[in-house]
Design an enzyme around this catalytic site. Structure first.
Site, PDB file in Angstrom:
ATOM      1  CB  SER A 192      -1.031  -0.058   1.158  1.00 22.30           C
ATOM      2  OG  SER A 192      -1.772  -0.917   1.121  1.00 22.30           O
ATOM      3  CG  HIS A 234     -13.441   1.386   3.030  1.00 22.86           C
ATOM      4  ND1 HIS A 234     -11.697   0.400   2.437  1.00 22.86           N
ATOM      5  CD2 HIS A 234     -11.737   1.823   4.088  1.00 22.86           C
ATOM      6  CE1 HIS A 234     -10.925   0.102   2.991  1.00 22.86           C
ATOM      7  NE2 HIS A 234     -10.938   0.413   4.203  1.00 22.86           N
ATOM      8  CB  CYS A 241     -10.289   2.048   0.093  1.00 24.45           C
ATOM      9  SG  CYS A 241     -12.026   1.588  -0.803  1.00 24.45           S
TER      10      CYS A 241
END
Length: 596
Positions: free
Chosen positions: A322, A365, A378
């Protein structure tokens, strides 16, 4: 008048005869002297001439000392009694070899047959002296000196050997020295087989500056190799001393935080690119390479599955997880694919063709903008950005951010891998890359470079490891140069937006790094969890540790006026927010406490 002429002529004749007798006497004396030297004493002087010759002995130069930025010693030298063997001084007779082998066996702690094999092997290159043993004890020195007359092919040298007082501290950055190899001898004409040279890291990068200049001792020796007298001596010149940008205290703390883990911690000064910490665990003791390892120790080190010789900070290649979402976000903003107000719904999954790409949060989310998507990390939001951008635009922007290329640090490093347009990628590759998975690979140092650029306003600095180089007399020979490799292709507005999101990651209750936040300083950062194999987390927990996700964190502090950038990677450490981020917070707090 004629009488005077006759008188003068008579005097000249007398003088001429006297001169003739003098010349004759001179030649008689010379002939007698030559007869005495060549016939009467000929054999004596012939033996003496044969038995005396000139020998040139090198005097090793002390290697330059390496310090950290505050003058703490990282690598120095120590005096060492070494036993050298000169094959050219040894008559190639079996009985003499056997006597040497018998004498050396207890000193080398080898059997006579093993010692004999070693001596015979050295005779293949008879002009090359070899090390038989380092760190001789006083008892061994006494024994060897007492027997030198009978074993003149052996010589004790007092050599300044490299010494790393903190053992494995910063071992991958410092590197190590060891005996020069046969291949290296060919490319270094002035080198000798008994020279130690840098083989890795700083020691290799600054080999010529650290090595100094050897001295020479001109000796008169007899046929047995015994020194008669020293004819002339030129003293060695020590190598230059290096001051690194490294903070040894911070480095030691970083290595302590990595204890029991396999991973990396990199810390940079964002305004200059100076390397403050470069820790890779597990490490090794560079003294082993100086002192020499037996075969068993070398095999154990070489075949260790954790690969302690690899510098994971610069050579380790990993999916970014991420962390790369920041690159994806900037690529989408700068390419006008989205704005700061674009909202995307996350139901927990993303349909792309006949494939389903799932978010880490099973229930989704909900509706998010770019800032909230970064804070909560997300996946679905970034899958959509990847689909809109496509692999080519995403890869091109990543390259402009410094990925897929060498940083220029100078020591061993990998360039990483960014997908290129020359390869036909699957349609879903852009989605994988958008969240830091797939074929995209990076080093922890490249991540640190990128986050330093975010912290300083956009300058991608080349990592700087040299603070200054001083001569043995203290004269500054060279200073570290701040070098800007490139600039981030980013607007002031978008940079401000990303920084606010990074602050939210660590300080918003819904942020993935919230539990690792600092109560003493505002940290801006991003957590990351990089998959090793694609399986649900429940199934991964039942598999070996080697199949679990890598844990990432990259950030800087203080958020408003950054002084330090920290990147942490824990191999197979699970979630970045739970494993990597707390380590980064501790290191940041320690650094700011020490320097403020």
């Amino acid at each position: 008048m004629s009488i005077n002429k006759d008188c003068i002529l008579s005097n000249w004749k007398k003088r001429l005869k006297l001169l003739q007798w003098l010349v004759l006497c001179f030649f008689i004396i010379v002939i007698l002297r030559l007869f005495h030297l060549q016939v009467v004493k000929g054999e004596f002087y012939e033996i003496r001439a044969e038995n005396n010759r000139l020998e040139i002995e090198s005097i090793p130069a002390p290697r330059g000392v390496i310090y950290d930025r505050k003058g703490r010693i990282l690598a120095t030298n120590r005096p060492c009694f070494c036993l050298l063997f000169y094959p050219q001084k040894l008559p190639h007779k079996k009985d003499i070899l056997e006597s040497y082998a018998s004498f050396l066996s207890p000193i080398l702690k080898k059997s006579p047959s093993e010692t004999m094999f070693m001596l015979k092997k050295s005779l293949v290159y008879p002009i090359r002296p070899i090390y038989l043993k380092k760190d001789l004890t006083w008892e061994e020195v006494t024994t060897l000196e007492a027997s030198h007359y009978f074993f003149s092919a052996l010589k004790i040298h007092v050599t300044p050997l490299r010494f790393y007082p903190h053992r494995s501290l910063a071992c991958h950055l410092l590197g190590y020295v060891s005996l020069i190899s046969a291949e290296q001898l060919k490319s270094m004409p002035e080198a000798e087989p008994i020279d130690f040279i840098g083989k890795m890291g700083i020691e290799k990068l600054f080999q010529s500056a650290l090595a100094g200049k050897k001295g020479k001792r001109f000796l008169e020796v007899d046929a047995l190799g015994h020194t008669r007298r020293v004819l002339k001596e030129t003293l060695p010149i020590s190598g230059n001393n290096l001051y690194l940008t490294l903070d040894a205290k911070l480095q030691a703390y970083a290595e302590q935080l990595l204890k029991g883990k396999t991973g990396v911690i990199v810390a940079l000064a964002p305004q200059t690119g100076e390397v403050l910490t470069l820790a890779s665990n597990p490490g090794f003791d560079p003294n082993l390479f100086v002192n020499g390892m037996d075969k068993k120790t070398w095999q154990k080190l070489k075949n260790n599955p954790q690969n302690p010789l690899q510098n994971r900070a610069t050579c380790g290649l990993y999916p970014a997880g991420s962390i790369l979402k920041i690159v994806t976000a900037l690529a989408a903003l700068e390419n006008k694919v989205i704005s700061a107000h674009t909202k995307i719904n996350c139901p927990g999954k993303f349909l792309f063709g006949d494939r389903v790409f799932r978010c880490w949060k099973k229930g989704g989310h909900g509706v998010l903008d770019i800032k909230r998507a970064i804070i909560q990390s997300c996946d679905v939001f970034f899958y959509q950005l990847g689909a809109w951008l496509g692999i080519e635009k995403l890869a091109d922007y990543a390259k402009q951010c410094g990925f897929g290329q060498y940083s220029g640090i100078g020591i061993e490093e990998a360039s990483g891998h960014v997908p290129t347009s020359t390869h036909k990628w699957p349609k879903g590759e852009a989605l994988n890359m958008a969240i830091g998975q797939g074929s995209f690979l990076t080093t922890p140092l490249q991540i640190a470079q990128f986050f330093a650029a975010l912290a300083n306003g956009g300058n991608i600095y080349g990592p700087q490891i040299l603070l200054k180089m001083l001569s043995p007399q203290g004269k500054i020979m060279k200073k570290g140069e701040i070098k800007i490799n490139s600039k981030l292709p980013i607007s002031t507005y978008n940079l401000k937006l990303i920084k606010e999101a990074l602050v939210g990651v660590m300080n918003d209750p819904r942020g993935t790094g919230y539990n690792a936040r600092s109560h003493r300083v505002v940290i801006a950062g991003k957590t990351g969890t990089a998959q090793v194999i694609s399986l649900p987390q429940k199934k991964l927990s039942k598999l070996p540790v080697s199949h679990r996700d890598h844990a990432w964190f990259a950030g800087f502090a203080p958020a408003k006026r950054p002084q330090i950038v920290v990147v942490v990677l824990i191999e197979h450490g699970g979630h970045g927010g739970a494993t990597a981020a707390p380590i980064a917070t501790k290191l940041i707090e320690a650094y700011l406490d020490e320097n403020n």
